[in-house]
Design an enzyme around this catalytic site. Structure first.
Site, PDB file in Angstrom:
ATOM      1  N   TYR A  92      40.388  69.758  30.845  1.00 56.06           N
ATOM      2  CA  TYR A  92      40.638  68.408  31.355  1.00 56.06           C
ATOM      3  C   TYR A  92      41.591  67.539  30.543  1.00 56.06           C
ATOM      4  O   TYR A  92      41.999  66.485  31.016  1.00 56.06           O
ATOM      5  CB  TYR A  92      39.298  67.685  31.549  1.00 56.06           C
ATOM      6  CG  TYR A  92      38.447  68.386  32.598  1.00 56.06           C
ATOM      7  CD1 TYR A  92      38.747  68.256  33.945  1.00 56.06           C
ATOM      8  CD2 TYR A  92      37.386  69.218  32.236  1.00 56.06           C
ATOM      9  CE1 TYR A  92      38.006  68.913  34.916  1.00 56.06           C
ATOM     10  CE2 TYR A  92      36.630  69.876  33.198  1.00 56.06           C
ATOM     11  CZ  TYR A  92      36.943  69.727  34.532  1.00 56.06           C
ATOM     12  OH  TYR A  92      36.220  70.374  35.497  1.00 56.06           O
ATOM     13  N   PHE A 116      25.862  65.557  34.837  1.00 57.68           N
ATOM     14  CA  PHE A 116      25.927  65.262  36.268  1.00 57.68           C
ATOM     15  C   PHE A 116      26.983  66.126  36.937  1.00 57.68           C
ATOM     16  O   PHE A 116      27.782  66.756  36.281  1.00 57.68           O
ATOM     17  CB  PHE A 116      26.241  63.759  36.490  1.00 57.68           C
ATOM     18  CG  PHE A 116      27.387  63.229  35.666  1.00 57.68           C
ATOM     19  CD1 PHE A 116      28.717  63.426  36.061  1.00 57.68           C
ATOM     20  CD2 PHE A 116      27.160  62.524  34.492  1.00 57.68           C
ATOM     21  CE1 PHE A 116      29.769  62.940  35.308  1.00 57.68           C
ATOM     22  CE2 PHE A 116      28.221  62.027  33.731  1.00 57.68           C
ATOM     23  CZ  PHE A 116      29.530  62.227  34.142  1.00 57.68           C
TER      24      PHE A 116
HETATM   25  C1  LIG Z   1      38.290  75.426  36.159  1.00 57.04           C
HETATM   26  C2  LIG Z   1      38.832  75.683  37.564  1.00 57.04           C
HETATM   27  C3  LIG Z   1      38.222  74.644  38.513  1.00 57.04           C
HETATM   28  C4  LIG Z   1      40.353  75.566  37.533  1.00 57.04           C
HETATM   29  O1  LIG Z   1      40.852  75.647  38.845  1.00 57.04           O
HETATM   30  P1  LIG Z   1      42.352  76.175  39.137  1.00 57.04           P
HETATM   31  O2  LIG Z   1      42.667  75.831  40.538  1.00 57.04           O
HETATM   32  O3  LIG Z   1      42.468  77.573  38.694  1.00 57.04           O
HETATM   33  O4  LIG Z   1      43.199  75.247  38.163  1.00 57.04           O
HETATM   34  P2  LIG Z   1      44.767  74.916  38.353  1.00 57.04           P
HETATM   35  O5  LIG Z   1      45.461  76.129  38.883  1.00 57.04           O
HETATM   36  O6  LIG Z   1      44.918  73.666  39.100  1.00 57.04           O
HETATM   37  O7  LIG Z   1      45.148  74.698  36.859  1.00 57.04           O
HETATM   38  C5  LIG Z   1      45.616  73.486  36.341  1.00 57.04           C
HETATM   39  C6  LIG Z   1      45.931  73.713  34.894  1.00 57.04           C
HETATM   40  O8  LIG Z   1      44.707  73.913  34.176  1.00 57.04           O
HETATM   41  C7  LIG Z   1      44.756  75.149  33.491  1.00 57.04           C
HETATM   42  N1  LIG Z   1      43.393  75.670  33.529  1.00 57.04           N
HETATM   43  C8  LIG Z   1      42.625  75.733  34.613  1.00 57.04           C
HETATM   44  N2  LIG Z   1      41.430  76.256  34.290  1.00 57.04           N
HETATM   45  C9  LIG Z   1      41.464  76.507  32.967  1.00 57.04           C
HETATM   46  C10 LIG Z   1      40.523  77.053  32.067  1.00 57.04           C
HETATM   47  N3  LIG Z   1      39.308  77.437  32.467  1.00 57.04           N
HETATM   48  N4  LIG Z   1      40.885  77.150  30.779  1.00 57.04           N
HETATM   49  C11 LIG Z   1      42.114  76.764  30.377  1.00 57.04           C
HETATM   50  N5  LIG Z   1      43.055  76.244  31.196  1.00 57.04           N
HETATM   51  C12 LIG Z   1      42.706  76.120  32.477  1.00 57.04           C
HETATM   52  C13 LIG Z   1      45.747  75.977  34.228  1.00 57.04           C
HETATM   53  O9  LIG Z   1      46.272  76.988  33.395  1.00 57.04           O
HETATM   54  C14 LIG Z   1      46.775  74.960  34.616  1.00 57.04           C
HETATM   55  O10 LIG Z   1      47.586  74.664  33.491  1.00 57.04           O
HETATM   56  P3  LIG Z   1      49.041  74.001  33.645  1.00 57.04           P
HETATM   57  O11 LIG Z   1      48.826  72.621  34.201  1.00 57.04           O
HETATM   58  O12 LIG Z   1      49.547  73.995  32.255  1.00 57.04           O
HETATM   59  O13 LIG Z   1      49.777  74.889  34.599  1.00 57.04           O
HETATM   60  C15 LIG Z   1      38.462  77.108  38.067  1.00 57.04           C
HETATM   61  O14 LIG Z   1      38.978  78.039  37.171  1.00 57.04           O
HETATM   62  C16 LIG Z   1      36.968  77.318  38.180  1.00 57.04           C
HETATM   63  O15 LIG Z   1      36.392  77.064  39.215  1.00 57.04           O
HETATM   64  N6  LIG Z   1      36.318  77.777  37.068  1.00 57.04           N
HETATM   65  C17 LIG Z   1      34.897  78.075  37.070  1.00 57.04           C
HETATM   66  C18 LIG Z   1      34.040  76.838  37.300  1.00 57.04           C
HETATM   67  C19 LIG Z   1      34.329  75.764  36.296  1.00 57.04           C
HETATM   68  O16 LIG Z   1      34.403  75.972  35.097  1.00 57.04           O
HETATM   69  N7  LIG Z   1      34.426  74.528  36.785  1.00 57.04           N
HETATM   70  C20 LIG Z   1      34.606  73.360  35.959  1.00 57.04           C
HETATM   71  C21 LIG Z   1      33.324  72.607  35.936  1.00 57.04           C
HETATM   72  S1  LIG Z   1      33.386  71.250  34.770  1.00 57.04           S
END
Ligand SMILES: CC(C)(COP(=O)(O)OP(=O)(O)OC[C@H]1O[C@@H](n2cnc3c(N)ncnc32)[C@H](O)[C@@H]1OP(=O)(O)O)[C@@H](O)C(=O)NCCC(=O)NCCS
Length: 405
Positions: free
Chosen positions: A123, A405
């Site tokens: 984030y 949350f």
């Molecule tokens: C975390 C999650 C929501 C990211 O979704 P996503 O659609 O793959 O993310 P995006 O493609 O929009 O990525 C945006 C940026 O974040 C980075 N990023 C996304 N997930 C990441 C992770 N887990 N660790 C590190 N970097 C991450 C991407 O590399 C990308 O980087 P950039 O802006 O430099 O290109 C997805 O991987 C997921 O559902 N993970 C499992 C559940 C989870 O952890 N949810 C979060 C709950 S708090």
């Protein structure tokens, strides 16, 4: 991209939009009970889905919170249920949903967003800064003596969950109103989230128990906890897991924790989501026995510098000019004079220069400017400005958010 980002239009769509996050909990579809409870406190228009062929492949929502900050309260978006299916990861779906969600919060006049992160790498790129620590304890009960004995003047009693809200909510309200990091709870929140005890939440623990501490007939503290009993070769091996223990005075906190530490049959008392400055550290004769461990707590995103920072308390020690860099929300970028006299844009030379994440870190009082400087997360443009800014932003206690949350 043939995926459309848009808010949900119905409870049924919310259920679909949370299915990507529940996928990571090993479920093909959200548990009905979980979804129904969520829908009671999360309006459909505040949940974004990434829709492909009529099916949600991603979801992101924001609870409408009233968040306590040093010296006041602000409307805040409690970001939740972030998930993108593994089939669609790393194509920018989270980024696109976050864009729409934060823009909508900003338009609605919510100056702050905050969240718990499952991974601390996700984030920061959207402007969220680490804003608090959270502590976990695992205390052997036989080493739980307090440093000074006391004669308890309070009485504890067990209250059925169905009757608990009327005792717990006033105590919580009084504590939450003055504790940065806590948010106001509606009756729906108490019923759907805090006092609900469905099987799927229990794990291997027992039923959710509620104890209320009374002083002079008035409730002053409460504890929600679960017991997990066990014996090995005749010796107790079970534990009490404290879900939430809140008291409105030091005596009430001492009393409710003594109650929890004195439950027979239990070998250990475990708790998590405690604030960094929890009183147990100084109440116990052997604080080392707490086995206290720390990890990142909530992450704060200042969405509107003027409104968010104006709502916060500052010490009457002048002002500091901060040059803010904010790529994701460029309306915040520029120089801001911040202090007890107000928060305004200025063209004057800056004292400090930082990314918006640094403002998120100091906002609730969880970090100081000195800590940010040591980690090279703020540039001290004017000599002595960091020490001065610490004086202006100084707060009395660590932030505390007692629930995920
Ligand atoms: C975390 C999650 C929501 C990211 O979704 P996503 O659609 O793959 O993310 P995006 O493609 O929009 O990525 C945006 C940026 O974040 C980075 N990023 C996304 N997930 C990441 C992770 N887990 N660790 C590190 N970097 C991450 C991407 O590399 C990308 O980087 P950039 O802006 O430099 O290109 C997805 O991987 C997921 O559902 N993970 C499992 C559940 C989870 O952890 N949810 C979060 C709950 S708090």
């Amino acid at each position: 991209m043939d995926v459309q980002i848009r808010p949900c239009g119905s409870a049924d769509e919310v259920k679909q939009a949370i299915s990507p996050i529940t996928h990571y909990f090993g479920r093909s579809a959200p548990n009905d009970d979980y979804a129904e409870r969520l829908i009671r406190v999360l309006p459909a228009e505040r949940v974004y889905g990434a829709w492909e062929d009529g099916r949600a492949v991603g979801g992101l929502g924001a609870f409408p919170f009233c968040l306590t900050i040093p010296g006041g309260r602000v409307a805040a978006a409690g970001v939740t249920v972030a998930g993108v299916l593994p089939t669609h990861r790393r194509r920018g779906l989270l980024r696109a949903m976050m864009r729409d969600l934060l823009d909508a919060c900003h338009r609605r006049g919510e100056p702050v967003a905050y969240l718990w992160a499952t991974e601390d790498t996700i984030y920061g790129r959207f402007g969220f800064g680490l804003a608090s620590f959270t502590a976990e304890i695992d205390l052997p009960r036989e080493r739980s003596a307090f440093h000074a004995p006391f004669a308890a003047s309070e009485r504890a009693r067990l209250v059925p969950l169905a009757a608990a809200e009327e005792y717990l909510a006033p105590i919580y309200d009084r504590v939450a109103a003055v504790t940065p990091g806590m948010f106001a709870r509606s009756s729906a929140w108490w019923q759907a989230r805090i006092l609900a005890d469905p099987d799927w939440r229990r794990g291997r623990d027992g039923d959710l128990q509620c104890a209320v501490l009374e002083h002079g007939g008035q409730p002053t503290a409460y504890a929600l906890y679960r017991m997990n009993w066990g014996f090995e070769r005749g010796l107790q091996s079970g534990s009490v897991t404290v879900i939430e223990a809140i008291g409105e005075s030091p005596e009430a906190m001492r009393g409710i924790w003594r109650y929890l530490l004195d439950i027979d049959w239990m070998a250990r008392v475990k708790a998590w989501l405690l604030p960094l400055d929890h009183p147990l550290l100084l109440l116990l004769a052997e604080p080392r026995r707490l086995g206290l461990s720390l990890r990142d707590g909530v992450w704060v995103r200042v969405l509107d510098v003027k409104t968010a920072l104006s709502a916060r308390l500052y010490q009457d020690r002048g002002s500091v000019i901060i040059e803010v860099i904010d790529e994701f929300c460029p309306w915040n970028a520029g120089r801001w004079r911040v202090g007890s006299g107000g928060v305004d844009r200025t063209d004057d030379a800056p004292h400090l220069r930082c990314d918006i994440t640094a403002l998120g870190s100091v906002y609730l009082g969880g970090f100081t400017w000195t800590q940010l400087l040591r980690a090279l997360r703020v540039e001290e443009v004017a000599p002595g400005a960091v020490t001065h800014a610490d004086g202006v932003f100084q707060v009395g206690s660590a932030p505390w958010c007692p629930e995920i949350f």
